[in-house]
Motif scaffolding. Structure first.
Motif, PDB file in Angstrom:
ATOM      1  N   LEU A 113       0.832  -1.199   0.000  1.00 46.64           N
ATOM      2  CA  LEU A 113       0.000   0.000   0.000  1.00 46.64           C
ATOM      3  C   LEU A 113       0.873   1.258   0.000  1.00 46.64           C
ATOM      4  O   LEU A 113       2.058   1.192   0.342  1.00 46.64           O
ATOM      5  CB  LEU A 113      -0.921  -0.020   1.224  1.00 46.64           C
ATOM      6  CG  LEU A 113      -1.883  -1.211   1.287  1.00 46.64           C
ATOM      7  CD1 LEU A 113      -2.649  -1.217   2.603  1.00 46.64           C
ATOM      8  CD2 LEU A 113      -2.828  -1.214   0.101  1.00 46.64           C
ATOM      9  N   PRO A 114       0.316   2.411  -0.361  1.00 43.74           N
ATOM     10  CA  PRO A 114       1.112   3.646  -0.417  1.00 43.74           C
ATOM     11  C   PRO A 114       1.819   3.995   0.894  1.00 43.74           C
ATOM     12  O   PRO A 114       2.893   4.599   0.884  1.00 43.74           O
ATOM     13  CB  PRO A 114       0.084   4.715  -0.791  1.00 43.74           C
ATOM     14  CG  PRO A 114      -0.955   3.962  -1.561  1.00 43.74           C
ATOM     15  CD  PRO A 114      -1.039   2.618  -0.894  1.00 43.74           C
ATOM     16  N   ASP A 115       1.247   3.589   2.045  1.00 45.62           N
ATOM     17  CA  ASP A 115       1.886   3.894   3.329  1.00 45.62           C
ATOM     18  C   ASP A 115       2.840   2.786   3.790  1.00 45.62           C
ATOM     19  O   ASP A 115       3.268   2.753   4.938  1.00 45.62           O
ATOM     20  CB  ASP A 115       0.827   4.165   4.404  1.00 45.62           C
ATOM     21  CG  ASP A 115      -0.002   2.926   4.740  1.00 45.62           C
ATOM     22  OD1 ASP A 115       0.145   1.884   4.065  1.00 45.62           O
ATOM     23  OD2 ASP A 115      -0.801   3.003   5.694  1.00 45.62           O
ATOM     24  N   ASN A 116       3.174   1.862   2.886  1.00 45.09           N
ATOM     25  CA  ASN A 116       4.067   0.721   3.133  1.00 45.09           C
ATOM     26  C   ASN A 116       3.439  -0.382   3.977  1.00 45.09           C
ATOM     27  O   ASN A 116       4.115  -1.327   4.349  1.00 45.09           O
ATOM     28  CB  ASN A 116       5.400   1.137   3.765  1.00 45.09           C
ATOM     29  CG  ASN A 116       6.349   1.712   2.749  1.00 45.09           C
ATOM     30  OD1 ASN A 116       6.178   1.518   1.550  1.00 45.09           O
ATOM     31  ND2 ASN A 116       7.345   2.435   3.218  1.00 45.09           N
ATOM     32  N   ASP A 117       2.154  -0.272   4.300  1.00 46.26           N
ATOM     33  CA  ASP A 117       1.480  -1.385   4.966  1.00 46.26           C
ATOM     34  C   ASP A 117       1.144  -2.434   3.905  1.00 46.26           C
ATOM     35  O   ASP A 117       1.310  -2.191   2.703  1.00 46.26           O
ATOM     36  CB  ASP A 117       0.222  -0.901   5.698  1.00 46.26           C
ATOM     37  CG  ASP A 117      -0.073  -1.725   6.949  1.00 46.26           C
ATOM     38  OD1 ASP A 117       0.412  -2.880   7.053  1.00 46.26           O
ATOM     39  OD2 ASP A 117      -0.785  -1.225   7.829  1.00 46.26           O
ATOM     40  N   LEU A 118       0.683  -3.602   4.347  1.00 46.84           N
ATOM     41  CA  LEU A 118       0.421  -4.708   3.430  1.00 46.84           C
ATOM     42  C   LEU A 118      -1.023  -5.165   3.486  1.00 46.84           C
ATOM     43  O   LEU A 118      -1.531  -5.536   4.548  1.00 46.84           O
ATOM     44  CB  LEU A 118       1.332  -5.891   3.768  1.00 46.84           C
ATOM     45  CG  LEU A 118       2.837  -5.643   3.674  1.00 46.84           C
ATOM     46  CD1 LEU A 118       3.610  -6.869   4.137  1.00 46.84           C
ATOM     47  CD2 LEU A 118       3.249  -5.251   2.263  1.00 46.84           C
TER      48      LEU A 118
END
Length: 197
Positions: A86-91
């Motif tokens: 995801l854009p915020d580096n979460d998955l």
């Protein structure tokens, strides 16, 4: 005091640089042989044999390869979940249906084309296989620094088999850690599966 300690952050950067340099020096034949050996060890591991759902990832560059492993897991009747960055580096997570179900994504990654199942889908996995650069003998994993997998591991129930895929020389006596770093229960290398607790 909260937040990362500067000396640990600097130590992580230095260790990461060394490990990435070592990986770039590996030959294609070494990377391929390591991938096959790791897959063979994992496919015979009791944790994998018992699992209905395995969360994994698509390897990139000189990481120990996962292509054959993913297909072997599907052939063995496992439900395989792969991450969507995801854009915020979460998955987020989506189901893997074979190599034709992957498409190029940001940062040179390959991701499944199916709909995302949500951040908490990783909590449904019986086994979580994850990338890393090194692990300590206490099970403390050193990743690339984005924090994606530390966040994902925070959603995984205690007792779930969590295993980082590495080369033999990336299992170290110790690695620099910070408070947010999450331990894993095992490491799979060409030499076998090392369980930490």
């Amino acid at each position: 005091m909260t937040g990362p300690q500067p000396c640990q952050g600097a130590a992580k950067v230095a260790v990461r640089d060394q490990l990435l340099t070592g990986r770039r020096r590996r030959s294609l034949s070494e990377v391929g042989a390591a991938a096959r050996a790791i897959a063979d060890h994992l496919l015979t591991a009791p944790e994998i044999r018992r699992a209905a759902t395995v969360a994994a990832y698509v390897s990139v560059g000189a990481e120990p390869g996962t292509t054959a492993l993913l297909d072997d897991l599907v052939a063995a009747g496992k439900r395989v979940l792969l991450p969507l960055l995801l854009p915020d580096n979460d998955l987020d997570w989506a189901t893997y249906h074979g190599p034709t179900s992957l498409a190029p994504a940001r940062r040179g990654l390959l991701e499944p084309v199916g709909a995302g199942l949500g951040l908490d889908a990783v909590a449904t996995a019986d086994v979580v296989l994850l990338p890393g650069l090194a692990v300590s003998r206490a099970g403390l994993r050193l990743g690339r620094g984005g924090g994606s997998y530390d966040r994902a591991l925070a959603r995984v129930p205690v007792g779930t088999f969590t295993c980082v895929l590495l080369y033999d020389d990336e299992v170290l006596p110790d690695v620099p850690v910070e408070p947010h770093d999450r331990p894993v229960t095992a490491a799979a290398t060409p030499g076998g599966v090392l369980r930490f607790r």
